[in-house]
Design a protein around this motif. Structure first.
Motif, PDB file in Angstrom:
ATOM      1  N   GLU A  41      -8.180  -2.418   5.825  1.00  0.00           N
ATOM      2  CA  GLU A  41      -8.555  -3.742   5.047  1.00  0.00           C
ATOM      3  C   GLU A  41      -9.740  -4.201   5.065  1.00  0.00           C
ATOM      4  O   GLU A  41     -10.044  -4.131   3.918  1.00  0.00           O
ATOM      5  CB  GLU A  41      -6.903  -5.074   5.186  1.00  0.00           C
ATOM      6  N   GLU A  83     -14.881 -11.575  -2.310  1.00  0.00           N
ATOM      7  CA  GLU A  83     -14.069 -10.682  -1.409  1.00  0.00           C
ATOM      8  C   GLU A  83     -13.980 -10.529   0.259  1.00  0.00           C
ATOM      9  O   GLU A  83     -12.703 -11.206   0.115  1.00  0.00           O
ATOM     10  CB  GLU A  83     -14.801  -8.790  -1.014  1.00  0.00           C
ATOM     11  N   ALA A 134     -10.139  -8.104  -4.284  1.00  0.00           N
ATOM     12  CA  ALA A 134      -9.519  -8.976  -2.765  1.00  0.00           C
ATOM     13  C   ALA A 134      -8.578  -9.073  -3.066  1.00  0.00           C
ATOM     14  O   ALA A 134      -7.894  -8.156  -1.182  1.00  0.00           O
ATOM     15  CB  ALA A 134     -10.788  -9.997  -3.118  1.00  0.00           C
ATOM     16  N   GLN A 135      -7.256  -9.858  -3.077  1.00  0.00           N
ATOM     17  CA  GLN A 135      -6.214 -10.132  -3.127  1.00  0.00           C
ATOM     18  C   GLN A 135      -5.725  -8.749  -3.193  1.00  0.00           C
ATOM     19  O   GLN A 135      -4.840  -9.259  -2.254  1.00  0.00           O
ATOM     20  CB  GLN A 135      -6.655 -10.884  -4.991  1.00  0.00           C
ATOM     21  N   SER A 175      -6.180  -6.008  -1.971  1.00  0.00           N
ATOM     22  CA  SER A 175      -6.886  -5.234  -0.543  1.00  0.00           C
ATOM     23  C   SER A 175      -5.596  -5.928   0.222  1.00  0.00           C
ATOM     24  O   SER A 175      -4.800  -5.226   1.244  1.00  0.00           O
ATOM     25  CB  SER A 175      -8.251  -5.104  -0.507  1.00  0.00           C
ATOM     26  N   LYS A 176      -5.793  -7.123   0.228  1.00  0.00           N
ATOM     27  CA  LYS A 176      -5.096  -7.575   1.378  1.00  0.00           C
ATOM     28  C   LYS A 176      -3.491  -7.543   1.066  1.00  0.00           C
ATOM     29  O   LYS A 176      -2.951  -7.225   2.070  1.00  0.00           O
ATOM     30  CB  LYS A 176      -5.074  -9.325   1.221  1.00  0.00           C
ATOM     31  N   LYS A 188      -3.035  -5.098   0.059  1.00  0.00           N
ATOM     32  CA  LYS A 188      -2.093  -3.080  -0.003  1.00  0.00           C
ATOM     33  C   LYS A 188      -1.566  -2.584   1.595  1.00  0.00           C
ATOM     34  O   LYS A 188      -1.311  -2.054   1.844  1.00  0.00           O
ATOM     35  CB  LYS A 188      -3.245  -2.088  -0.140  1.00  0.00           C
TER      36      LYS A 188
END
Lengths: 290, 344, 387
Positions: free
Chosen positions: A3, A252, C211-212, C214-215, C217
């Motif tokens: 992540e 991010e 960003a949200q 990816s979390k 994922k």
């Protein structure tokens, strides 16, 4: 860890476009002392122009981006001559108000012409993402990343290696002396605003296809650009570049590990912190640009 | 004549509800009045100390939220498990507490942000307003976030046992807003005409000179910020209890822009500037609504703004003053002209 | 809009203006106020709703109007701004003397109008807003035809077992709509043995959600529930595809415009599920196929983008509801219309429109319960999945 790597890749791509947005504003801000609220509208202009040329006129996608950058440059020059030149020497808040007026007119003009429904641009890139290990990224974003870096490098060279850039730096340092030394101040101002505008239009032209194009897209772009400029310091291309990446990093990591609700607050919190400890911005060398 | 002008304007304004029976226009007067108060608070900083606070809406919103929460009550758990429960208090205490809290925030922000000037100051204030907006949006337990605070009670004045007067009707609310406007006007005019005010103007004109003659710059700026934030908070409180609902949209950047437009077009650094600019830009939307489409209304608004700044860069009020001064001058005999100049 | 059309619009507006002068004094029309965002962030949606409302008004007038009079829409822009929404309501009620209003799209806009309704005792049909507070705060002049998220979540309960969800993450817009959906759907999921993982928000204006995402994922949930308007949803789908997220995506809220999604998100929209309250792709499966076909035909004839139909049908149904109320009332007066709304009972484009009482006793608001459909996008086509 996966992540985290994905966050880093996201940050690099987002940061490169933030940097592009910030550089245009920081030049205008630093050299002309104009708080340019229409910056985001030039960004939107670039995006709409790409939509217009590539979708409605059917021009090649990459050529459309070039055309949009040139159009942004011309529009910037026009705005400078018509709206700012007559107001030379006025207070910072007077010119700011003019730019706010320009922002209102441009934003609602876009809505009048294109309507409120968001537009999107199809690109020649494949839809399937590029996958490296566990990290995944779209080809379009990769292109945007490298195009942004190229534009940032070009601006840096323009400011540091050309005669025009030298005159700009001289004007930034001391307008009156530069003028006495034979620098055509009017020309420099127009060039600065045109350059800044074309960078904003370039950011819009690159990001419009990544996101969607709507009349309100300029608002958030302006806000981010201001944050980047403060982080980097006025008139500093290097500073704005680092500022752009820092803002992207904070967002991010903030959204990924702290709270997505405060994602957009991260940048502003950093700004407040920076100004408390180093009021001239992180990278400002107050007496020079470049 | 000039001395009595504010009083004449006040009396004229006070007569409005007596002959104007159109509730829509009266509503426009009330909301415009609230924004004029906010614009006056901005003018104190921008016009008299030269500091452009583009986060003024933060104080407006803090006043609105504080006043609404004090009169609605709340129940929150702070970090560390401390639970704060607040029962609803009378609305007028909410308004007062809103003013105090706003002023206090003005003190903090002033202390911190007056370390920087010019463009940096502009952006640090925008940042502050954005952070406050995001807190209001995300601290759902206290502010209900985007779900909005609703059923905010109308303003009532009075004490237990002595009876109450409520400002429920539009007419009475008009007078309440007018009253607050008049008080704010008096406070600002007293302040800027005092020794303190002259020091503020001095440091606006030339800060390093002001420092060299021993003016403690930051403390004057902070004082101006405190008064300014308090007045903005009062305007915010009036807004919350008039609209009866607030959500984080109260921190819209557009509202700050509205205030700046009112101040700069009317004439910054003049007492009457925000009032004149406010009336013009408060009523442009009201009138343009009946003639043109929605986007064009905004375009007219923007173009009108640019034109005013171009034609009258100093603002409307200073231009009128100059015009009268030149007219008086041409009428007066030579000898008195010098005296006029001295006096002005 | 082409220049010719623009000219025609201006001409029509001028004609209407002079017509309204001509008819003043002897009221030949029944006015209906429309309070919608036509500029600002919600402009696109507000314009769709207004277009739908115009189709309804023209249809009704072509059939002779109501109570022997034509209806006239008084359309005002609330600028996506609560202060303006309240001012517009005041203007419609006191200047234009409308006996009933439709509005105001967003929940904060509707909530800002509500005190004005109490003040002047004028009823309003709420066509879009989803906040639970609207019908539960004791405002007897509110009649809502759009479902709050609790109603939608309740209907979702029956669909749930067929989607085989074990654990779901939420990604919602940071406003009353998104937060309400996360809460109500979260409850229903938990009650049915589905785990709820992350609940992430995105700012209304945000364009980058990676960003949200990816979390999410790297989370162990198999499904992402998304609630937001179509522009942001397009971005979420595109960015999820770019991140290589292969989870099941279910969207709620009924404002998704699946056609716009297919058009703008392309392959990224494939395999996604959407809860919607109107299914214009399958007119024969809607409650009133004839009305649906008529509405879609008009929509096409006027040159509007088909994708807008899923938003604009609410404007169409809103005006039809109002006219039904006026007919039942027998006169165009606010109190009579408000009382008659309780007797309205007809089939709208998305199911029966009949108001149930909600909120504190004695001052209940009306809430109509529409149908909820689950559709799936497969290979760029919209399907009603056989579950």
């Amino acid at each position: 860890m996966t992540e985290f790597l994905q966050h880093i890749v996201n940050m690099l791509i987002l940061g490169s476009t933030y940097a592009l947005l910030g550089i245009g504003l920081t030049l205008i801000f630093g050299i002309m002392r104009v708080v340019n609220f229409a910056h985001g509208e030039l960004y939107a202009f670039g995006a709409y122009f790409v939509y217009f040329v590539s979708i409605l006129l059917g021009l090649n996608f990459f050529l459309s981006i070039l055309v949009a950058i040139v159009a942004g440059c011309l529009l910037g020059a026009l705005i400078e001559v018509v709206l700012l030149r007559p107001m030379r020497g006025a207070d910072i808040d007077t010119t700011m108000l003019i730019m706010i007026g320009a922002m209102i007119v441009m934003q609602n003009g876009e809505q009048y012409i294109w309507g409120g429904v968001a537009k999107s641009v199809n690109t020649p890139f494949p839809q399937a993402p590029l996958v490296i290990g566990s990290v995944s990224v779209s080809w379009l974003s990769v292109f945007v990343f490298f195009a942004s870096l190229a534009l940032i490098a070009a601006s840096y060279l323009l400011i540091n290696r050309t005669k025009l850039g030298k005159a700009m730096r001289a004007t930034f340092q001391d307008r009156d002396t530069a003028s006495l030394m034979g620098v055509n101040i009017q020309m420099i101002y127009m060039a600065t605003f045109a350059l800044g505008s074309s960078l904003a239009a370039a950011a819009g032209a690159l990001l419009g296809p990544v996101y969607v194009i709507s009349p309100q897209m300029g608002n958030i772009a302006s806000l981010k650009a201001f944050a980047i400029v403060i982080l980097g310091g006025l008139g500093s291309i290097g500073g704005a570049t680092i500022g752009g990446f820092m803002l992207a990093f904070a967002e991010e990591i903030g959204a990924g590990y702290i709270s997505s609700g405060y994602r957009d607050a991260m940048g502003f919190l950093i700004i407040i912190a920076v100004l408390l400890f180093k009021p001239t911005g992180l990278f400002a060398r107050a007496e020079r640009i470049g | 004549m000039k001395r009595y002008l504010p009083w004449i304007a006040l009396i004229a304004a006070a007569s409005i509800p007596l002959w104007l029976h159109d509730p829509y226009i009266l509503n426009a007067f009330i909301t415009t009045g609230i924004f004029i108060i906010a614009a006056m608070s901005l003018n104190l900083l921008l016009g008299y100390t030269g500091q452009l606070n583009l986060g003024q809406v933060a104080f407006f919103g803090i006043g609105a939220y504080t006043s609404a929460l004090v009169s609605l009550g709340f129940d929150v758990e702070l970090i560390g498990g401390i639970r704060v429960v607040h029962e609803p208090w009378p609305v007028w205490t909410g308004l007062l507490i809103g003013i105090v809290v706003s002023a206090f925030c003005g003190y903090i922000v002033g202390k911190l942000s007056f370390r920087v000037r010019g463009a940096y100051f502009v952006i640090v204030t925008i940042s502050f307003a954005e952070v406050v907006r995001l807190v209001a949006l995300n601290w759902v337990e206290l502010t209900q976030g985007p779900l909005a605070l609703t059923s905010i009670p109308p303003v009532t004045l009075g004490l237990p046992g002595l009876g109450y007067y409520d400002f429920f009707s539009k007419q009475s609310y008009f007078y309440l807003v007018l009253g607050v406007l008049a008080i704010s006007y008096i406070i600002i005019s007293r302040l800027v005409n005092s020794r303190t005010g002259r020091a503020m103007v001095a440091l606006k004109e030339n800060e390093s000179l002001a420092v060299s003659v021993g003016i403690d710059v930051t403390s004057y700026l902070v004082l101006a910020a405190v008064v300014s934030a308090g007045i903005a908070g009062a305007a915010g409180g009036l807004y919350a209890h008039y609209l009866k609902i607030i959500d984080p949209d109260v921190f819209l950047f557009l509202y700050t822009v509205t205030m700046v437009i009112m101040v700069v077009t009317g004439g910054k650094g003049t007492l009457a500037g925000p009032v004149v600019g406010g009336l013009i830009f408060g009523f442009i939307p009201v009138f343009s609504r009946s003639f043109v489409g929605p986007e064009l209304q905004w375009i007219i608004y923007g173009v009108f703004m640019i034109v005013i700044v171009f034609v009258l860069p100093e603002g409307i009020v200073p231009a009128i003053e100059k015009w009268f001064a030149s007219k008086d001058k041409s009428r007066m005999p030579e000898s008195t002209q010098a005296q006029v100049q001295d006096a002005s | 809009m082409t220049d010719k059309k623009k000219f025609l619009t201006v001409f029509a507006a001028a004609a209407m203006l002079s017509a309204s002068f001509a008819t003043q004094g002897f009221a030949q029309t029944i006015k209906i106020g429309v309070n919608e965002p036509l500029t600002g962030p919600f402009a696109a949606s507000g314009t769709y709703v207004v277009n739908g409302a115009k189709i309804a008004a023209d249809e009704i007038n072509a059939k002779g109007g109501v109570l022997g009079k034509k209806i006239e829409l008084v359309i005002e822009d609330n600028k996506s701004n609560p202060t303006e929404a309240a001012a517009v309501a005041e203007k419609l009620i006191t200047n234009d003397k409308v006996p009933v209003i439709m509005g105001a799209w967003g929940s904060s806009l509707t909530l800002a109008v509500m005190p004005k309704l109490l003040e002047y005792k004028v009823p309003m049909i709420v066509e879009t807003s989803s906040s639970g507070k609207i019908t539960t705060s004791g405002n007897p002049f509110i009649f809502r035809i759009s479902p709050p998220s609790s109603v939608e979540a309740h209907a979702f309960k029956d669909i749930l077992p067929k989607l085989h969800i074990k654990k779901a993450d939420f990604l919602v817009i940071n406003n009353d709509w998104g937060r309400g959906a996360a809460e109500d759907f979260g409850k229903v999921l938990k009650a049915n043995g589905v785990q709820v993982g992350y609940v992430e928000t995105m700012d209304q204006a945000a364009q980058d959600m990676s960003a949200q995402l990816s979390k999410m994922k790297s989370s162990d949930a198999d499904t992402i529930m998304v609630t937001t308007a179509v522009e942001q949803l397009t971005l979420v789908l595109k960015q999820a595809a770019a991140l290589g997220i292969k989870k099941q995506i279910v969207t709620t809220g009924g404002s998704q415009n699946p056609d716009q999604l297919i058009d703008q998100a392309g392959a990224a929209a494939n395999g996604t599920y959407h809860l919607t309250t109107f299914a214009p792709w399958f007119p024969d499966n809607t409650p009133d196929p004839k009305a649906t076909n008529y509405f879609l035909g008009e929509w096409k004839k006027r040159g509007f983008n088909f994708a807008g139909a899923t938003e604009s049908f609410r404007g169409y149904d809103g005006i039809r509801t109002i006219v039904a109320g006026i007919e039942k009332a027998g006169k165009a007066e606010p109190a009579a219309i408000a009382a008659a709304m309780w007797d309205v009972n007809f089939t709208g484009l998305n199911g029966k429109i009949k108001f149930e009482k909600q909120g504190p006793a004695g001052k209940e608001s009306g809430q109509s319960i529409p149908n909820v459909y689950l559709i799936k996008i497969e290979n760029g086509k919209i399907e009603l999945p056989k579950l």
